[in-house]
Write a protein that holds these residues in place. Structure first.
Motif, PDB file in Angstrom:
ATOM      1  N   SER A 100       0.705  -1.153  -0.380  1.00 34.92           N
ATOM      2  CA  SER A 100      -0.011   0.040  -0.136  1.00 34.92           C
ATOM      3  C   SER A 100       0.573   1.048   0.636  1.00 34.92           C
ATOM      4  CB  SER A 100      -0.732   0.153   1.632  1.00 34.92           C
ATOM      5  OG  SER A 100      -0.329  -0.144   2.143  1.00 34.92           O
ATOM      6  N   SER A 101       0.179   2.571  -1.436  1.00 40.42           N
ATOM      7  CA  SER A 101       1.374   3.984  -0.629  1.00 40.42           C
ATOM      8  C   SER A 101       0.339   4.544  -0.658  1.00 40.42           C
ATOM      9  CB  SER A 101       2.105   3.659  -1.592  1.00 40.42           C
ATOM     10  OG  SER A 101       1.206   3.393  -3.445  1.00 40.42           O
ATOM     11  N   GLY A 102       0.446   6.016  -0.197  1.00 39.09           N
ATOM     12  CA  GLY A 102      -0.047   6.494  -0.380  1.00 39.09           C
ATOM     13  C   GLY A 102      -0.262   7.130  -1.604  1.00 39.09           C
ATOM     14  N   GLY A 103       0.647   7.858  -2.417  1.00 39.41           N
ATOM     15  CA  GLY A 103       0.622   7.829  -3.409  1.00 39.41           C
ATOM     16  C   GLY A 103       0.596   7.394  -4.585  1.00 39.41           C
ATOM     17  N   THR A 104       0.565   7.521  -5.808  1.00 34.81           N
ATOM     18  CA  THR A 104       0.258   6.838  -6.865  1.00 34.81           C
ATOM     19  C   THR A 104       1.199   6.377  -8.274  1.00 34.81           C
ATOM     20  OG1 THR A 104      -1.785   7.123  -6.644  1.00 34.81           O
ATOM     21  CG2 THR A 104      -1.565   5.601  -9.106  1.00 34.81           C
ATOM     22  N   TYR A 105       1.753   4.884  -8.191  1.00 29.60           N
ATOM     23  CA  TYR A 105       3.049   4.711  -8.946  1.00 29.60           C
ATOM     24  C   TYR A 105       3.492   3.719  -9.752  1.00 29.60           C
ATOM     25  CZ  TYR A 105       4.638   7.024  -4.505  1.00 29.60           C
ATOM     26  OH  TYR A 105       5.171   7.827  -3.037  1.00 29.60           O
ATOM     27  N   HIS A 106       2.293   2.040  -9.551  1.00 27.38           N
ATOM     28  CA  HIS A 106       2.079   1.221 -10.745  1.00 27.38           C
ATOM     29  C   HIS A 106       0.532   1.802 -11.464  1.00 27.38           C
ATOM     30  CE1 HIS A 106       5.607  -0.837  -9.115  1.00 27.38           C
ATOM     31  NE2 HIS A 106       5.369  -0.184  -7.994  1.00 27.38           N
ATOM     32  N   HIS A 107       0.148   2.142 -11.349  1.00 28.37           N
ATOM     33  CA  HIS A 107      -1.627   2.845 -11.836  1.00 28.37           C
ATOM     34  C   HIS A 107      -1.465   3.887 -11.747  1.00 28.37           C
ATOM     35  CE1 HIS A 107      -3.582  -0.753  -8.778  1.00 28.37           C
ATOM     36  NE2 HIS A 107      -2.545  -0.934  -9.778  1.00 28.37           N
ATOM     37  N   SER A 108      -0.286   4.603 -12.441  1.00 29.55           N
ATOM     38  CA  SER A 108      -0.229   6.101 -12.598  1.00 29.55           C
ATOM     39  C   SER A 108      -0.509   6.475 -14.421  1.00 29.55           C
ATOM     40  CB  SER A 108       0.869   6.736 -12.012  1.00 29.55           C
ATOM     41  OG  SER A 108       0.762   7.856 -13.187  1.00 29.55           O
ATOM     42  N   ASP A 109      -0.721   6.941 -14.868  1.00 30.30           N
ATOM     43  CA  ASP A 109      -0.464   7.585 -16.747  1.00 30.30           C
ATOM     44  C   ASP A 109       0.468   7.600 -17.066  1.00 30.30           C
ATOM     45  OD1 ASP A 109      -2.963   6.684 -16.581  1.00 30.30           O
ATOM     46  OD2 ASP A 109      -3.835   9.079 -16.445  1.00 30.30           O
ATOM     47  N   ASN A 110       1.619   8.623 -16.195  1.00 27.95           N
ATOM     48  CA  ASN A 110       2.866   8.921 -15.918  1.00 27.95           C
ATOM     49  C   ASN A 110       3.719   8.070 -15.132  1.00 27.95           C
ATOM     50  OD1 ASN A 110       5.873  10.263 -15.685  1.00 27.95           O
ATOM     51  ND2 ASN A 110       4.802  11.631 -13.921  1.00 27.95           N
ATOM     52  N   ALA A 111       4.654   7.228 -16.745  1.00 30.38           N
ATOM     53  CA  ALA A 111       5.747   6.294 -16.606  1.00 30.38           C
ATOM     54  C   ALA A 111       6.857   6.385 -15.369  1.00 30.38           C
ATOM     55  CB  ALA A 111       5.889   5.361 -17.718  1.00 30.38           C
ATOM     56  N   PHE A 112       7.287   7.552 -14.964  1.00 27.64           N
ATOM     57  CA  PHE A 112       8.293   8.001 -14.436  1.00 27.64           C
ATOM     58  C   PHE A 112       8.140   7.656 -12.972  1.00 27.64           C
ATOM     59  CE2 PHE A 112       9.551  10.871 -11.094  1.00 27.64           C
ATOM     60  CZ  PHE A 112      11.427  10.698 -11.671  1.00 27.64           C
ATOM     61  N   MET A 113       6.521   7.854 -12.261  1.00 30.20           N
ATOM     62  CA  MET A 113       5.569   7.057 -11.306  1.00 30.20           C
ATOM     63  C   MET A 113       6.616   6.364 -10.747  1.00 30.20           C
ATOM     64  SD  MET A 113       4.790  10.300  -9.408  1.00 30.20           S
ATOM     65  CE  MET A 113       4.345   9.364  -8.205  1.00 30.20           C
TER      66      MET A 113
END
Length: 215
Positions: free
Chosen positions: A146-159
């Motif tokens: 779990s995470s506060g931000g969105t990394y793997h489900h983001s439209d931004n591949a950099f995340m």
């Protein structure tokens, strides 16, 4: 029959933990789908993890210099026995389930401590002609995070590149031979109100249920 090692790395709190709720749902679904398998669980924050420090290093040095296990102090024997137990469980397991939150783009410190303890030269990898060669083959792993931000489900591949903990876990397991690696991510929690968070947690739990049946 397979042996499944479940590693929880989340400090106990009174609040609902997204990773623990989803992880527990995954394990229970797996148990029902694979009743013949053995499940071994460790809660690293409840149990504690032996720390690699001067005491460990001194004990290992004594053994390599010819001192027998019986000649070690009682505290040294207890410490080494716990370490060896965790190492052998890790080596003998067929499947691994890691359950954790993201802390500052990485893994919780006790999960890192556990990995440092169980992944060791000559037992989980050996030095080959072209570098380290893993000795743990035909195994699989899943990381529920779990995470506060969105990394793997983001439209931004950099995340996704910022999730260094998950990348590290995948790379480390790959080095010792565990190539079958999956991730289940409950993300964006710091931007959700309680109802939205609960709904998202339920969605990810259903995803985990599907994966557990085939894991």
């Amino acid at each position: 029959m397979s042996t499944v090692l479940v590693i929880k790395a989340h400090p106990a709190t009174e609040d609902v933990s997204n990773s623990l709720v989803i992880g527990d749902h995954f394990v229970e679904t797996y148990r029902q789908a694979h009743p013949e398998d053995q499940i071994i669980g460790h809660d690293l924050y409840a149990e504690g993890v032996p720390e690699i420090n001067s005491s460990n290093l001194d004990s290992w040095k004594k053994l390599t210099s010819g001192v027998t296990y019986q000649e070690l102090s009682e505290n040294e024997q207890i410490l080494l026995s716990r370490q060896q137990q965790l190492q052998e469980q890790f080596i003998q397991a067929d499947k691994y389930v890691f359950i954790s939150p993201m802390y500052n783009l990485f893994l919780p410190n006790r999960l890192k401590m556990y990995l440092d303890l169980v992944i060791v030269s000559t037992k989980t990898w050996v030095e080959g002609a072209h570098g380290p060669e893993g000795t743990l083959h035909d195994k699989k792993a899943i990381h529920i995070q779990s995470s506060g931000g969105t990394y793997h489900h983001s439209d931004n591949a950099f995340m996704a590149t910022l999730d260094m903990g998950d990348a590290y876990l995948k790379a480390l397991l790959g080095q010792v031979g565990v190539k079958d690696y999956q991730g289940i991510y409950c993300e964006g929690n710091s931007h959700r109100d309680p109802d939205d968070m609960a709904a998202n947690r339920e969605t990810i739990a259903k995803e985990a249920e599907k994966v557990a049946k085939e894991f």
